[in-house]
Scaffold this motif. Sequence first.
Motif: not given
Ligand SMILES: Nc1ncnc2c1ncn2[C@@H]1O[C@H](COP(=O)(O)OP(=O)(O)O)[C@@H](O)[C@H]1O
Lengths: 263, 255
Positions: B17, B20, B22, B41-48
Amino acid sequence: MNPFAFVEDVGRFVLYFIEETGQMVFLALHINQWVFRKPVDGRLIFQQMTKIGVESLPVAVTTAFFTGMVLALQSGYTLETKIKGVSQFIGAVVSLSVVRELGPVLTAMVIAGRMGSAVAAEIGTMQVTEQIDALYTLAANPVKYLAVPRFLAFTFMLPLLTLFADIVGWTGGLFVSTLKFTSAVTYIDSTRTSMATGDIVGGLLKALVFGAIIAVVACRQGFATTNGAEGVGRATTNSVVFSFMLILISDYFLTAILTALNI
Amino acid sequence: MDPNSPIIRLQGVNKSFGTFKVLQNVDLEIRSGETLVIIGRSGVGKSTILRHMAGLVAPDSGEVWVEGQDVARLSEGGLNELRKKMGVVFQYAALFDSLTVFENIAFRLLRDFQMSRSKALEVVKQKLELVGLKDDLVDLKPAQLSGGMRKRVGLARAIAADPEIILYDEPTSGLDPVTSDAINDLILDMQKKLKVTSVVVTHDMHSAYKVANRIAMIYDGKIIGIGTPGEIQDSRDPYIHQFVTGSVNGPMPVR
Ligand SMILES: Nc1ncnc2c1ncn2[C@@H]1O[C@H](COP(=O)(O)OP(=O)(O)O)[C@@H](O)[C@H]1O
Ligand SMILES: [Mg+2]
């Protein structure tokens, strides 16, 4: 402090405005692609129309009534004391100004402020809370599900509300005119001899375009929202600022086209 | 389709993104019928990662295959066909604010499957019972529900159309321990009774150990370990060890 900071800010805003306008054209094309694709969800469109109508009619007619009154006051004063003795034309001045210009523009601004901002906030909130993503995963296209009904509702309701505003504005003018300057008969006669159907239709056509602009701006700002609650606030303000600018800019060109066509 | 072939496969997925990075070269296979838990951990890209599987984001490079189809190459129609077999549970439920609980859960039943409202109500009540909610809240709006209730309604919406694949984004975070365990049981039940394939993102290790067939740990945009709950629990990898024991002492900095 950098003496050019102000110029830079202006430049940045102009670039942003142009870029956003491009994105809005893109969204408008996308919306039109979906408008006629089945299933047409009449319930969603109707829901939006009633919402716009119910929530903005009071503000729109109040605005129009006072606009008509102030127009009569100003033009009555001008025609009577500055140009001297031609106050029998108040009806023409008020009705033409309202129907051709102020009715559509002021109604559009009221609705951009009242309803466009609400749509931007609503869709923006849906964006930052992943409701837009949820729509995708439930196989519902957000443009079809959210933007199309709002686009149709705004483009249909704007002319309708403008028509109300025209009538109320004209009545406001009649009220002040008879109170201070001419008889009601003179006011009505002056209106009848000067106004043509084209004046009304041209104004309503403008309103239609303004409605489309408000809807596209609001939806675009909503869909492009990032950064949580703060972003929703920005989307809301941006939608009002951009709507106002695009309404006034397009108003000039629409007027140029209409007058060139002798309307 | 070969029953042993993976139902979801990420191959060399990179995603940034802005500047950055991810995800970096992520390879991951999920077998039909298994429950894979992704920890980190939070912010490592699990949701992504989940969002790639649902076709909500496309990889910058690499491929995402779901049920034998390259998700990034699918048309919107093709993607929607695929999504009919998929349920997604969002971290903060992502319920539609303007719709009632019934309309939320029945969203797809009414729109896609053209089910009658009375038939859909039957299904909705049944799903509400599955997630441990009473059916008298069908007419409420999401704003009238507690956080835990919203989460479970989101779950009910995801399973409404009997999906073959369910993606859960932190299904137990923010819930009390009892409700959390009920959700764990539900995830297990979906697998046992309905042969559902699940991907669960969590940092609740209790939940991970309970529902997982395999656990994958992600750190710094990469999968740094994958194995059975036992293997992960006993892992010598200092990062994994630090995470699963929940310790500040270890190679991962506290940010
Ligand atoms: N659409 C987006 N635009 C910009 N940054 C994003 C977007 N989606 C996620 N990020 C960034 O990517 C990183 C991983 O996000 P995410 O997958 O939500 O982490 P997790 O679910 O592991 O907490 C975070 O730093 C978040 O800020
Ligand atoms: Mg997450």
